[in-house]
Design an enzyme around this catalytic site. Structure first.
Site, PDB file in Angstrom:
ATOM      1  N   SER A 101      60.353  50.913 -43.143  1.00 51.55           N
ATOM      2  CA  SER A 101      61.107  52.025 -42.572  1.00 51.55           C
ATOM      3  C   SER A 101      60.355  53.357 -42.664  1.00 51.55           C
ATOM      4  CB  SER A 101      62.464  52.086 -43.285  1.00 51.55           C
ATOM      5  OG  SER A 101      62.924  53.373 -43.389  1.00 51.55           O
ATOM      6  N   SER A 102      59.703  53.626 -43.792  1.00 45.68           N
ATOM      7  CA  SER A 102      59.059  54.945 -43.922  1.00 45.68           C
ATOM      8  C   SER A 102      57.852  55.043 -42.988  1.00 45.68           C
ATOM      9  CB  SER A 102      58.686  55.254 -45.376  1.00 45.68           C
ATOM     10  OG  SER A 102      57.656  54.431 -45.814  1.00 45.68           O
ATOM     11  N   ASP A 145      51.149  49.017 -44.339  1.00 45.78           N
ATOM     12  CA  ASP A 145      52.366  49.317 -43.577  1.00 45.78           C
ATOM     13  C   ASP A 145      52.045  50.182 -42.361  1.00 45.78           C
ATOM     14  OD1 ASP A 145      53.497  48.004 -45.691  1.00 45.78           O
ATOM     15  OD2 ASP A 145      55.107  49.444 -46.027  1.00 45.78           O
TER      16      ASP A 145
HETATM   17  C1  MEV Z   1      54.683  47.534 -49.336  1.00 48.73           C
HETATM   18  O1  MEV Z   1      55.175  47.295 -48.045  1.00 48.73           O
HETATM   19  C2  MEV Z   1      53.526  46.617 -49.632  1.00 48.73           C
HETATM   20  C3  MEV Z   1      52.916  46.770 -51.020  1.00 48.73           C
HETATM   21  O2  MEV Z   1      51.837  45.821 -51.091  1.00 48.73           O
HETATM   22  C4  MEV Z   1      52.381  48.169 -51.255  1.00 48.73           C
HETATM   23  C5  MEV Z   1      51.189  48.504 -50.376  1.00 48.73           C
HETATM   24  O3  MEV Z   1      50.480  47.622 -49.931  1.00 48.73           O
HETATM   25  O4  MEV Z   1      50.978  49.713 -50.176  1.00 48.73           O
HETATM   26  C6  MEV Z   1      53.904  46.426 -52.110  1.00 48.73           C
END
Ligand code: MEV
Length: 309
Positions: A101-102, A145
């Site tokens: 979402s972010s 992300d």
């Molecule tokens: C977050 O969507 C995924 C994590 O691996 C953190 C990241 O990769 O920045 C938990």
């Protein structure tokens, strides 16, 4: 005009990706954030109106907010002064649920603002800008992300390297199941870091095991061995439990979808709550898995990737 960005699903490799291992992620195109601009009176400056949160942010008043960071970076990239405009933002992506979402909201803001300034930025430019905004929210993100959201295609991602598009010859049908429990990515990533610093050999071993599963999953996906992909998801889930980002509800949902015929399931994203992702053997199985989750009282989302579309 409206500008949108999708949510994301991490199929393999979350958390270990922060430590240099590869991960595989796909866009969640059916759930999107959208942004559009309106010109305002002279001297009003830029306002980002996050309508779902009932927040009106300004660059001066909220300079550290992720959307202000993203907007400032767009202005710097384009070489434009702060415009008199409102960027309106809405999102259908559940927040703090591991669904991107972010990154999606920041991406939609960037695209709408760039268009307002008469520019279209490349997906790579948007991804780099959203990465700066993600740092504000998540501390030490790997960049996966912003990459999958801005490029909106399945990616094989290793931090610090250009993302590689990822193709699966077979259509892969996924179901997400939401525990309804929200969790902070920043806190979960920081928790893993703390435990890793206390026991580096143990945790680096877990990360390496996750990384090996990601590489195996890529080969299995490319060879159309979906049963094997499912098994690898199950193992990846257990390894995520080992590094302390699981939750009993995630295990419960994983058990529900496996009983309903899913080939495999794992938590997706930061964990600690949020969603599981299940791989179904086909579209009928996808429907059955979704039904099992909704009958048990959980919200489910369907998506698919690969197979030439
Ligand atoms: C977050 O969507 C995924 C994590 O691996 C953190 C990241 O990769 O920045 C938990």
């Amino acid at each position: 005009m409206e500008f949108t960005a999708p949510g994301k699903v991490i199929l393999f490799g979350e958390h270990a990706v922060v430590y240099g291992h590869p991960a595989i992620a796909v866009p969640l195109s059916g759930l999107r954030a959208r942004a559009w601009t309106e010109p305002t009176r002279d001297g009003a400056g830029l306002v980002i109106h996050a309508r779902d949160l009932g927040q009106r942010l300004t660059l001066d008043g909220d300079p550290e907010h992720q959307f202000s960071v993203a907007a400032q970076a767009v202005l710097a990239r384009v070489g434009a002064p702060e415009p008199n405009a409102t960027v309106n933002l809405e999102s259908a992506i559940p927040s703090a649920a591991g669904m991107g979402s972010s990154a999606a909201t920041s991406t939609a803001v960037c695209r709408a603002l760039a268009a307002h300034l008469g520019t279209k930025m490349s997906a790579t430019d948007v991804s780099n800008i959203v990465f700066q905004a993600e740092r504000v929210v998540h501390g030490t993100p790997s960049g996966i992300d912003n990459t999958v959201v801005a490029h909106e295609e399945p990616v094989w991602f290793t931090s610090g390297e250009p993302p590689r598009p990822f193709r699966s010859p077979d259509r892969c049908f996924l179901v997400l199941g939401d525990t309804g429990i929200t969790a902070s990515t920043g806190e979960l990533v920081a928790g893993v870091r703390k435990r890793r610093n206390a026991e580096p050999r143990l945790y680096d071993g877990y990360f390496a095991e996750i990384g090996a599963r990601v590489s195996d999953a890529r080969k299995a996906l490319e060879a159309g061995e979906l049963k094997r992909v499912g098994k690898l998801m199950d193992t990846n889930h257990e390894l995520l439990n080992n590094i302390g980002v699981g939750h009993p509800k995630l295990d419960e949902l994983a058990a529900i979808v496996r009983d309903a015929g899913a080939l495999g399931a794992k938590l997706t994203g930061k964990g600690g709550g949020g969603n599981i992702v299940a791989l179904a053997a086909g579209v009928d199985s996808q429907t059955a898995v979704t039904q099992a989750l909704t009958e048990a009282g959980y919200t489910a989302y369907e998506t698919a990737f690969g197979g030439g579309t």
